[in-house]
Motif scaffolding. Structure first.
Motif, PDB file in Angstrom:
ATOM      1  N   VAL A  33     -43.752  56.173 -36.593  1.00 22.96           N
ATOM      2  CA  VAL A  33     -42.586  56.055 -35.697  1.00 22.96           C
ATOM      3  C   VAL A  33     -41.395  56.805 -36.273  1.00 22.96           C
ATOM      4  O   VAL A  33     -40.669  57.485 -35.549  1.00 22.96           O
ATOM      5  CB  VAL A  33     -42.238  54.570 -35.442  1.00 22.96           C
ATOM      6  CG1 VAL A  33     -40.876  54.429 -34.808  1.00 22.96           C
ATOM      7  CG2 VAL A  33     -43.300  53.928 -34.567  1.00 22.96           C
ATOM      8  N   ASP A  34     -41.214  56.707 -37.583  1.00 21.79           N
ATOM      9  CA  ASP A  34     -40.078  57.373 -38.227  1.00 21.79           C
ATOM     10  C   ASP A  34     -40.173  58.896 -38.149  1.00 21.79           C
ATOM     11  O   ASP A  34     -39.166  59.578 -38.278  1.00 21.79           O
ATOM     12  CB  ASP A  34     -39.951  56.936 -39.689  1.00 21.79           C
ATOM     13  CG  ASP A  34     -39.472  55.493 -39.811  1.00 21.79           C
ATOM     14  OD1 ASP A  34     -38.913  54.954 -38.831  1.00 21.79           O
ATOM     15  OD2 ASP A  34     -39.683  54.891 -40.884  1.00 21.79           O
ATOM     16  N   THR A  35     -41.370  59.440 -37.918  1.00 21.07           N
ATOM     17  CA  THR A  35     -41.521  60.900 -37.820  1.00 21.07           C
ATOM     18  C   THR A  35     -41.368  61.415 -36.393  1.00 21.07           C
ATOM     19  O   THR A  35     -41.248  62.622 -36.192  1.00 21.07           O
ATOM     20  CB  THR A  35     -42.905  61.361 -38.343  1.00 21.07           C
ATOM     21  OG1 THR A  35     -43.929  60.851 -37.487  1.00 21.07           O
ATOM     22  CG2 THR A  35     -43.135  60.909 -39.766  1.00 21.07           C
ATOM     23  N   LEU A  36     -41.388  60.528 -35.426  1.00 18.34           N
ATOM     24  CA  LEU A  36     -41.302  60.935 -34.020  1.00 18.34           C
ATOM     25  C   LEU A  36     -39.853  60.897 -33.532  1.00 18.34           C
ATOM     26  O   LEU A  36     -39.145  59.917 -33.782  1.00 18.34           O
ATOM     27  CB  LEU A  36     -42.155  60.011 -33.141  1.00 18.34           C
ATOM     28  CG  LEU A  36     -43.644  59.984 -33.439  1.00 18.34           C
ATOM     29  CD1 LEU A  36     -44.313  58.856 -32.658  1.00 18.34           C
ATOM     30  CD2 LEU A  36     -44.280  61.309 -33.113  1.00 18.34           C
ATOM     31  N   PRO A  37     -39.424  61.946 -32.835  1.00 18.62           N
ATOM     32  CA  PRO A  37     -38.050  61.929 -32.315  1.00 18.62           C
ATOM     33  C   PRO A  37     -37.916  60.891 -31.192  1.00 18.62           C
ATOM     34  O   PRO A  37     -38.815  60.742 -30.373  1.00 18.62           O
ATOM     35  CB  PRO A  37     -37.843  63.345 -31.789  1.00 18.62           C
ATOM     36  CG  PRO A  37     -39.218  63.859 -31.530  1.00 18.62           C
ATOM     37  CD  PRO A  37     -40.135  63.166 -32.488  1.00 18.62           C
ATOM     38  N   SER A  38     -36.830  60.182 -31.192  1.00 17.05           N
ATOM     39  CA  SER A  38     -36.518  59.187 -30.169  1.00 17.05           C
ATOM     40  C   SER A  38     -37.633  58.155 -29.993  1.00 17.05           C
ATOM     41  O   SER A  38     -38.033  57.829 -28.884  1.00 17.05           O
ATOM     42  CB  SER A  38     -36.210  59.862 -28.827  1.00 17.05           C
ATOM     43  OG  SER A  38     -35.725  58.904 -27.912  1.00 17.05           O
ATOM     44  N   ALA A  39     -38.134  57.656 -31.124  1.00 17.91           N
ATOM     45  CA  ALA A  39     -39.200  56.659 -31.089  1.00 17.91           C
ATOM     46  C   ALA A  39     -38.738  55.365 -31.750  1.00 17.91           C
ATOM     47  O   ALA A  39     -37.826  55.359 -32.572  1.00 17.91           O
ATOM     48  CB  ALA A  39     -40.446  57.190 -31.796  1.00 17.91           C
ATOM     49  N   ALA A  40     -39.380  54.261 -31.360  1.00 21.87           N
ATOM     50  CA  ALA A  40     -39.066  52.959 -31.941  1.00 21.87           C
ATOM     51  C   ALA A  40     -40.340  52.156 -32.070  1.00 21.87           C
ATOM     52  O   ALA A  40     -41.318  52.391 -31.359  1.00 21.87           O
ATOM     53  CB  ALA A  40     -38.055  52.217 -31.069  1.00 21.87           C
ATOM     54  N   LEU A  41     -40.313  51.186 -32.971  1.00 18.85           N
ATOM     55  CA  LEU A  41     -41.449  50.307 -33.184  1.00 18.85           C
ATOM     56  C   LEU A  41     -41.206  48.995 -32.460  1.00 18.85           C
ATOM     57  O   LEU A  41     -40.196  48.335 -32.673  1.00 18.85           O
ATOM     58  CB  LEU A  41     -41.652  50.052 -34.679  1.00 18.85           C
ATOM     59  CG  LEU A  41     -42.885  49.260 -35.078  1.00 18.85           C
ATOM     60  CD1 LEU A  41     -44.147  50.053 -34.739  1.00 18.85           C
ATOM     61  CD2 LEU A  41     -42.859  48.938 -36.563  1.00 18.85           C
ATOM     62  N   GLY A  42     -42.134  48.634 -31.579  1.00 18.95           N
ATOM     63  CA  GLY A  42     -42.061  47.374 -30.863  1.00 18.95           C
ATOM     64  C   GLY A  42     -43.192  46.465 -31.294  1.00 18.95           C
ATOM     65  O   GLY A  42     -44.034  46.850 -32.101  1.00 18.95           O
ATOM     66  N   ALA A  43     -43.235  45.268 -30.732  1.00 15.71           N
ATOM     67  CA  ALA A  43     -44.255  44.302 -31.122  1.00 15.71           C
ATOM     68  C   ALA A  43     -44.533  43.310 -29.998  1.00 15.71           C
ATOM     69  O   ALA A  43     -43.688  43.079 -29.147  1.00 15.71           O
ATOM     70  CB  ALA A  43     -43.803  43.541 -32.368  1.00 15.71           C
ATOM     71  N   THR A  44     -45.726  42.751 -30.048  1.00 19.90           N
ATOM     72  CA  THR A  44     -46.064  41.651 -29.154  1.00 19.90           C
ATOM     73  C   THR A  44     -45.585  40.355 -29.800  1.00 19.90           C
ATOM     74  O   THR A  44     -45.250  40.323 -30.986  1.00 19.90           O
ATOM     75  CB  THR A  44     -47.584  41.561 -28.930  1.00 19.90           C
ATOM     76  OG1 THR A  44     -48.221  41.254 -30.186  1.00 19.90           O
ATOM     77  CG2 THR A  44     -48.147  42.851 -28.359  1.00 19.90           C
ATOM     78  N   ARG A  45     -45.612  39.297 -29.029  1.00 12.43           N
ATOM     79  CA  ARG A  45     -45.209  38.009 -29.593  1.00 12.43           C
ATOM     80  C   ARG A  45     -46.153  37.605 -30.725  1.00 12.43           C
ATOM     81  O   ARG A  45     -45.732  37.037 -31.724  1.00 12.43           O
ATOM     82  CB  ARG A  45     -45.198  36.944 -28.502  1.00 12.43           C
ATOM     83  CG  ARG A  45     -44.764  35.607 -29.040  1.00 12.43           C
ATOM     84  CD  ARG A  45     -44.563  34.591 -27.982  1.00 12.43           C
ATOM     85  NE  ARG A  45     -44.188  33.335 -28.599  1.00 12.43           N
ATOM     86  CZ  ARG A  45     -43.805  32.290 -27.941  1.00 12.43           C
ATOM     87  NH1 ARG A  45     -43.728  32.331 -26.637  1.00 12.43           N
ATOM     88  NH2 ARG A  45     -43.478  31.190 -28.559  1.00 12.43           N
ATOM     89  N   GLY A  46     -47.437  37.917 -30.571  1.00 14.59           N
ATOM     90  CA  GLY A  46     -48.406  37.600 -31.621  1.00 14.59           C
ATOM     91  C   GLY A  46     -48.075  38.270 -32.940  1.00 14.59           C
ATOM     92  O   GLY A  46     -48.174  37.669 -34.007  1.00 14.59           O
TER      93      GLY A  46
END
Length: 129
Positions: free
Chosen positions: A52-65
């Motif tokens: 994610v840190d290498t991709l422009p305009s990217a973010a890390l998301g997550a499920t509730r699990g």
């Protein structure tokens, strides 16, 4: 009660702490990589965060699990009890596709699901649409 006149008020800053990039830009990221309960080890989580840190305009998301298992913070949670996305691309890794999570990605333009279970709900729901 302590009374302070406007001329007496003094404000001191102890510095500015920037928000973590994954948290701060999930709402406006063009690409969201989401980790699900299927991600069971810290090493895989770290590799995905680095991606994610290498991709422009990217973010890390997550499920509730993933949040419940301690792999992500609540601010990263996507779904009914988290963020609703309007990103260009969503990449779900190890995401089963609970309906509460899917509610948070219905407005995403392109959905990519990476899952070892061909019967995962996220695959069934979006492959057919």
């Amino acid at each position: 009660m302590l009374e302070v006149s406007p001329g007496e008020a003094i404000m001191r800053s102890r510095g500015i702490v920037p928000a973590d990039s994954s948290f701060a830009k999930i709402d406006r990221a063009k690409i969201v990589l989401c980790i699900g309960r299927g991600i069971k080890d810290k090493k895989t989580h770290e590799v995905l965060r680095e991606l994610v840190d290498t991709l422009p305009s990217a973010a890390l998301g997550a499920t509730r699990g993933a949040v419940d298992n301690g792999f992500a913070e609540y601010q990263q949670q996507i779904g009914q009890s988290g963020k609703c996305l309007t990103s260009d691309v969503y990449i779900g890794v190890g995401v089963s596709g609970a309906l509460q999570h899917l509610a948070g990605i219905v407005d995403v333009k392109t959905i990519v699901a990476i899952n070892s279970d061909p019967e995962a709900n996220i695959i069934k729901v979006f492959y057919s649409s």
